[in-house]
Motif scaffolding. Structure first.
Motif, PDB file in Angstrom:
ATOM      1  N   ARG A 416       0.832  -1.203   0.000  1.00  0.00           N
ATOM      2  CA  ARG A 416       0.000   0.000   0.000  1.00  0.00           C
ATOM      3  C   ARG A 416       0.869   1.257   0.000  1.00  0.00           C
ATOM      4  O   ARG A 416       0.546   2.244  -0.702  1.00  0.00           O
ATOM      5  CB  ARG A 416      -0.928  -0.006   1.221  1.00  0.00           C
ATOM      6  N   ASP A 417       1.943   1.233   0.771  1.00  0.00           N
ATOM      7  CA  ASP A 417       2.845   2.387   0.771  1.00  0.00           C
ATOM      8  C   ASP A 417       3.476   2.592  -0.603  1.00  0.00           C
ATOM      9  O   ASP A 417       3.628   3.732  -1.071  1.00  0.00           O
ATOM     10  CB  ASP A 417       3.943   2.189   1.829  1.00  0.00           C
ATOM     11  N   LYS A 420       0.954   4.251  -2.839  1.00  0.00           N
ATOM     12  CA  LYS A 420       0.825   5.677  -2.537  1.00  0.00           C
ATOM     13  C   LYS A 420       1.986   6.475  -3.139  1.00  0.00           C
ATOM     14  O   LYS A 420       1.787   7.541  -3.731  1.00  0.00           O
ATOM     15  CB  LYS A 420       0.784   5.889  -1.018  1.00  0.00           C
ATOM     16  N   GLU A 421       3.202   5.951  -2.979  1.00  0.00           N
ATOM     17  CA  GLU A 421       4.363   6.646  -3.530  1.00  0.00           C
ATOM     18  C   GLU A 421       4.285   6.704  -5.058  1.00  0.00           C
ATOM     19  O   GLU A 421       4.627   7.723  -5.669  1.00  0.00           O
ATOM     20  CB  GLU A 421       5.653   5.940  -3.087  1.00  0.00           C
ATOM     21  N   ASP A 423       1.538   6.687  -6.867  1.00  0.00           N
ATOM     22  CA  ASP A 423       0.507   7.675  -7.217  1.00  0.00           C
ATOM     23  C   ASP A 423       1.057   9.087  -7.110  1.00  0.00           C
ATOM     24  O   ASP A 423       0.788   9.943  -7.970  1.00  0.00           O
ATOM     25  CB  ASP A 423      -0.706   7.508  -6.296  1.00  0.00           C
ATOM     26  N   SER A 424       1.825   9.345  -6.056  1.00  0.00           N
ATOM     27  CA  SER A 424       2.429  10.672  -5.899  1.00  0.00           C
ATOM     28  C   SER A 424       3.407  10.952  -7.046  1.00  0.00           C
ATOM     29  O   SER A 424       3.448  12.066  -7.587  1.00  0.00           O
ATOM     30  CB  SER A 424       3.152  10.769  -4.548  1.00  0.00           C
TER      31      SER A 424
END
Length: 620
Positions: A416-417, A420-421, A423-424
């Protein structure tokens, strides 16, 4: 039925009655207002009750709410929160539809009542004025009649008197005629005033007062109707929320019906299942043979050399019991006390040149691993022993099943992390493209540094995922239940495991602080075939004797891993002081532990490190 005709003479009583009606309305308003306050207070208490029993975030209670029974309780708490909301709706609707409306109506009612009774008083004052005018005209007519009668009598008296002059008689006659004329005028005025009063009185009692009283009656009836409608609204406000309250109760019932005892029992298994197998049968110990009572060092050496499976520390039957009854004993054998040794007591019998307690404390556990792990392959299972801090990164301190679950959770969290990274990074890449196409919106080079950081973070997270996936694969390879054939094959793996475990122990020993890196342990794990967790404590052999020692002082071993000794007692030394101020000794095959180095005088026998010699009692 009309108050104007039936109560034409009850003006004062009607005024009191209408005032009482307004008081009743104000009393009802006060009642509804207190009811709304009770509803608000009840809703607040319900919300506080629901909040009080809600699970706290990031706490152990939150984990307990995965069972169906606790989830049903949580649903009940949520529905009680909605239930409280409906009581707030009751309070709000009663305030807006009853209290506020009636309060405004009472003000209008007071103004209307005041106006009607003002008109009634005005009509009464008018009729009273007419009556006073009639009375005044009547008294004036009566007075003029009496004066005319007296003037007529005086004229007749003067006319009969022969001594009175003709002029006096004429004057008396004229005065009598004048009084008579005034009486006639007063009569006419009185008659006119009387007719006017009768007309006014008739109109007052048959027109004005009935109209005013009729308006007062209508006003009072409207008040009665309004208070009845308010009472109906009072009930309707409650009735409107009953369906929603019924839904809340239905949801609570539905949550209660969703409680599944079988599912909860299965979840308990998943939560606490260790993956171990039950212990095997305990071997019979024959105490009829004299050699079984106290085993000498030579017999221990022979049993090791001959490969006999005598019930020692590392016997298979006893080793399999360690998750239940041997764990504390095993830990005491592996670890020295986690505190500095006590200083020796002040005594003249102390040896001047004897060993002293160390100045600084070192971690003893790492020094204890070397010799113990070299006796039999153990892979990296002893990382489960905590070094005074948090658990190891690979969760090796947990049973296999729980370790697998923790590792899987960690992998999911890292994925999940990573997402997120990523996506950023995608968002910043699009922003950079926009800056390149439209330089006036921003500098494209300003996001390069952040993009590089995100790339590094993603790479680090991927490495972490690989590491935890490796541990997860290792655990999943060990979890299936062992068959009898796999148990028989466990001896084949022991020789292969020895080299990997020895390297693991050497890595630990080489670290300055007695610790080791996860990369080294991971590399070792890849070299050593997976064995079952319940066999990692099988066939342990006692450490060899490297000398003897004499107790200089009495020591009461109260901490875990220590052993009590008496002054002057002779014991075996099985491990030297590693710099932490503790020496490991043995009294017999079942009693061994640590004593402060400064409490004993050690005699090392370099020629007998691996040979047990009989210990003779030395008298002081």
């Amino acid at each position: 039925m009309s108050w104007g005709t039936e109560l034409w003479d009850q003006f004062d009583n009607l005024e009191k009655h209408t005032q009482w009606g307004i008081d009743v309305l104000e009393k009802y308003i006060k009642f509804v207002k207190e009811r709304t306050e009770i509803e608000l207070s009840y809703a607040k208490q319900l919300r506080n009750l629901s909040k009080k029993y809600q699970p706290k975030k990031n706490s152990k209670e939150e984990e307990e709410y995965r069972y169906t029974s606790t989830r049903a309780f949580l649903a009940t708490l949520n529905e009680m929160n909605d239930y409280a909301g409906q009581h707030e709706v009751i309070s709000e609707n009663m305030t807006s539809l009853i209290t506020a409306e009636l309060t405004r109506y009472v003000q209008e009612l007071k103004q209307e009542r005041k106006s009607h009774f003002h008109d009634g008083r005005k009509a009464q004052q008018h009729i009273e004025t007419c009556w006073k005018q009639l009375e005044a005209s009547k008294r004036r007519f009566e007075r003029d009649c009496k004066e005319a009668d007296r003037a007529q009598q005086y004229f007749e008296k003067m006319d009969a008197d022969i001594n009175v002059t003709k002029a006096d008689v004429e004057k008396a006659r004229q005065q009598a005629q004048l009084r008579h004329q005034m009486a006639e005028d007063s009569k006419a005025e009185y008659s006119s005033t009387l007719q006017k009063f009768n007309s006014e009185q008739h109109e007052h009692y048959y027109t004005h007062i009935p109209n005013i009283f009729q308006k007062i009656q209508e006003m009072e009836e409207r008040r009665i109707v309004r208070i009845g409608e308010s009472m109906k609204t009072f009930a309707e406000v409650d009735r409107q929320v009953i369906p929603i309250i019924g839904k809340c109760l239905d949801e609570i019932t539905k949550a209660a019906e969703s409680v599944d005892h079988k599912n909860d029992s299965q979840m308990v298994i998943e939560a606490f299942k260790s993956g171990f197998e039950p212990p095997g049968d305990v071997d019979f110990e024959d105490f009829t043979q004299p050699m079984k009572r106290t085993v000498s060092e030579s017999s221990l050496s022979n049993s090791r050399g001959d490969g006999k499976s005598e019930p020692k520390f590392g016997s298979k039957s006893k080793g399999k019991l360690w998750p239940f009854i041997k764990k504390n004993k095993l830990m005491s054998l592996l670890t020295s006390p986690h505190q500095p040794p006590p200083p020796p007591p002040a005594s003249p019998s102390a040896v001047p040149n004897g060993p002293q307690s160390p100045k600084q404390q070192k971690e003893p556990l790492s020094h204890r691993f070397n010799e113990f792990m070299t006796s039999k392959p153990k892979i990296h299972c002893f990382r489960s022993l905590k070094r005074g801090g948090a658990g190891p990164e690979d969760f090796s301190n947990l049973p296999p099943e729980q370790r697998r679950k923790k590792l899987q959770q960690k992998v999911d969290e890292l994925n999940r992390d990573i997402q997120k990274e990523m996506d950023s990074r995608d968002a910043l890449t699009k922003m950079k493209d926009v800056y390149i196409k439209n330089p006036q919106m921003g500098d494209a080079a300003s996001v390069d540094h952040r993009l590089a950081e995100l790339g590094q973070n993603i790479e680090k997270l991927r490495l972490e995922v690989q590491k935890f996936e490796g541990w997860l694969a290792e655990v999943e390879g060990r979890l299936p239940a062992r068959s009898e054939q796999s148990r028989r094959q466990s001896g084949v793996y022991e020789a292969q495991n020895a080299s990997g475990v020895n390297s693991c122990a050497q890595d630990r020993e080489s670290s300055p602080d007695g610790s080791y890196t996860e990369e080294q342990s991971q590399e070792t794990e890849m070299k050593v075939p997976a064995t079952d967790f319940d066999d990692e404590f099988d066939d342990e052999e006692p450490l060899p004797t490297i000398g003897t020692c004499k107790a200089l002082y009495t020591f009461e071993g109260q901490n875990e891993g220590t052993i009590s000794v008496a002054e002057g007692e002779m014991l075996y030394v099985i491990e030297e002081d590693k710099g932490d101020g503790w020496t490991r000794i043995r009294r017999n095959e079942d009693e061994e532990g640590y004593v402060p180095t400064s409490y004993v005088e050690v005699y090392l026998d370099k020629n007998a490190k691996d040979v047990h010699k009989p210990l003779q009692k030395i008298s002081e």
